[in-house]
Design a protein around this motif. Structure first.
Motif, PDB file in Angstrom:
ATOM      1  N   CYS A  64      53.591  52.679  35.028  1.00 49.37           N
ATOM      2  CA  CYS A  64      52.707  52.152  33.989  1.00 49.37           C
ATOM      3  C   CYS A  64      52.005  50.870  34.422  1.00 49.37           C
ATOM      4  CB  CYS A  64      53.461  51.954  32.678  1.00 49.37           C
ATOM      5  SG  CYS A  64      54.824  50.803  32.787  1.00 49.37           S
ATOM      6  N   SER A  65      52.554  50.140  35.372  1.00 53.46           N
ATOM      7  CA  SER A  65      51.864  48.956  35.892  1.00 53.46           C
ATOM      8  C   SER A  65      50.562  49.374  36.563  1.00 53.46           C
ATOM      9  CB  SER A  65      52.741  48.224  36.911  1.00 53.46           C
ATOM     10  OG  SER A  65      53.939  47.807  36.336  1.00 53.46           O
ATOM     11  N   GLY A  66      50.617  50.439  37.317  1.00 51.76           N
ATOM     12  CA  GLY A  66      49.409  50.969  37.954  1.00 51.76           C
ATOM     13  C   GLY A  66      48.428  51.499  36.926  1.00 51.76           C
ATOM     14  N   LEU A  67      48.930  52.144  35.886  1.00 51.15           N
ATOM     15  CA  LEU A  67      48.047  52.640  34.824  1.00 51.15           C
ATOM     16  C   LEU A  67      47.318  51.500  34.129  1.00 51.15           C
ATOM     17  CD1 LEU A  67      50.136  55.454  33.085  1.00 51.15           C
ATOM     18  CD2 LEU A  67      48.196  55.708  34.650  1.00 51.15           C
ATOM     19  N   ARG A  68      48.021  50.408  33.909  1.00 51.54           N
ATOM     20  CA  ARG A  68      47.411  49.238  33.271  1.00 51.54           C
ATOM     21  C   ARG A  68      46.262  48.704  34.125  1.00 51.54           C
ATOM     22  NH1 ARG A  68      51.796  46.558  32.211  1.00 51.54           N
ATOM     23  NH2 ARG A  68      51.898  45.590  34.251  1.00 51.54           N
ATOM     24  N   VAL A  69      46.472  48.631  35.437  1.00 53.21           N
ATOM     25  CA  VAL A  69      45.431  48.171  36.353  1.00 53.21           C
ATOM     26  C   VAL A  69      44.246  49.137  36.327  1.00 53.21           C
ATOM     27  CG1 VAL A  69      44.907  47.741  38.784  1.00 53.21           C
ATOM     28  CG2 VAL A  69      47.040  46.899  37.816  1.00 53.21           C
ATOM     29  N   LEU A  70      44.520  50.435  36.321  1.00 58.03           N
ATOM     30  CA  LEU A  70      43.449  51.434  36.256  1.00 58.03           C
ATOM     31  C   LEU A  70      42.638  51.289  34.968  1.00 58.03           C
ATOM     32  CD1 LEU A  70      44.918  54.851  37.493  1.00 58.03           C
ATOM     33  CD2 LEU A  70      43.162  53.456  38.583  1.00 58.03           C
ATOM     34  N   CYS A  71      43.323  51.117  33.855  1.00 59.10           N
ATOM     35  CA  CYS A  71      42.627  50.989  32.567  1.00 59.10           C
ATOM     36  C   CYS A  71      41.722  49.759  32.538  1.00 59.10           C
ATOM     37  CB  CYS A  71      43.626  50.940  31.415  1.00 59.10           C
ATOM     38  SG  CYS A  71      44.410  52.529  31.069  1.00 59.10           S
ATOM     39  N   ARG A  72      42.216  48.642  33.017  1.00 58.23           N
ATOM     40  CA  ARG A  72      41.392  47.428  33.048  1.00 58.23           C
ATOM     41  C   ARG A  72      40.176  47.622  33.943  1.00 58.23           C
ATOM     42  NH1 ARG A  72      46.497  43.991  33.404  1.00 58.23           N
ATOM     43  NH2 ARG A  72      46.120  44.153  35.620  1.00 58.23           N
ATOM     44  N   ALA A  73      40.380  48.236  35.108  1.00 59.21           N
ATOM     45  CA  ALA A  73      39.267  48.454  36.041  1.00 59.21           C
ATOM     46  C   ALA A  73      38.253  49.440  35.470  1.00 59.21           C
ATOM     47  CB  ALA A  73      39.798  48.947  37.382  1.00 59.21           C
ATOM     48  N   GLU A  74      38.723  50.474  34.789  1.00 63.61           N
ATOM     49  CA  GLU A  74      37.802  51.453  34.197  1.00 63.61           C
ATOM     50  C   GLU A  74      36.956  50.795  33.119  1.00 63.61           C
ATOM     51  OE1 GLU A  74      36.130  54.281  31.515  1.00 63.61           O
ATOM     52  OE2 GLU A  74      37.810  52.990  30.963  1.00 63.61           O
ATOM     53  N   THR A  75      37.562  49.964  32.305  1.00 67.30           N
ATOM     54  CA  THR A  75      36.822  49.244  31.263  1.00 67.30           C
ATOM     55  C   THR A  75      35.772  48.339  31.894  1.00 67.30           C
ATOM     56  OG1 THR A  75      38.686  49.326  29.733  1.00 67.30           O
ATOM     57  CG2 THR A  75      37.041  47.609  29.350  1.00 67.30           C
ATOM     58  N   ARG A  76      36.154  47.593  32.895  1.00 69.02           N
ATOM     59  CA  ARG A  76      35.235  46.676  33.574  1.00 69.02           C
ATOM     60  C   ARG A  76      34.087  47.445  34.232  1.00 69.02           C
ATOM     61  NH1 ARG A  76      38.802  44.269  36.383  1.00 69.02           N
ATOM     62  NH2 ARG A  76      39.306  42.791  34.768  1.00 69.02           N
TER      63      ARG A  76
END
Length: 117
Positions: A64-76
């Protein structure tokens, strides 16, 4: 993509492949290593209209740490008029995204378009 990608590290490197900014992810991505991935995704996500591919084919573990990073990057990336997609054909990545309810947010590609798959 931004001006210059960060230097490669043990868990991520960035390269340009035609129209795509490819962030290749390797090894284990968890709480201890998420920052190493985040620096590459942050740089890739800030370019205007970036087409970012996150290549997870060499990942041994992704939580889930990786998922959190992916979500932030996708939003940006979306905020800058671009898109972010995930490259993986691993059933465990599919299960992780489906279980987290994120499969619709991260379209899966089996390989990098234009490269031999």
């Amino acid at each position: 993509m931004g001006p210059k990608p960060p230097p490669a590290n043990l868990h991520a490197r960035t390269r340009i492949c035609g129209p795509f900014t490819v962030v290749e992810v390797m090894g284990e991505i968890d709480l201890a290593t998420e920052a190493l991935l985040a620096e590459h995704l942050n740089a890739a996500a800030t370019g205007p209209e970036s087409d970012v591919l996150v290549d997870l084919r060499r990942v041994a573990f992704f939580d889930c740490s990786g998922l959190r990073v992916l979500c932030r990057a996708e939003t940006r990336t979306r905020e800058h008029g671009g898109r972010l997609r995930v490259v993986s054909d691993a059933p465990r990545i599919l299960r992780l995204l489906r279980g987290a309810g994120l499969l619709g947010r991260f379209p899966l590609l089996p390989g990098i378009p234009g490269e031999d798959m």
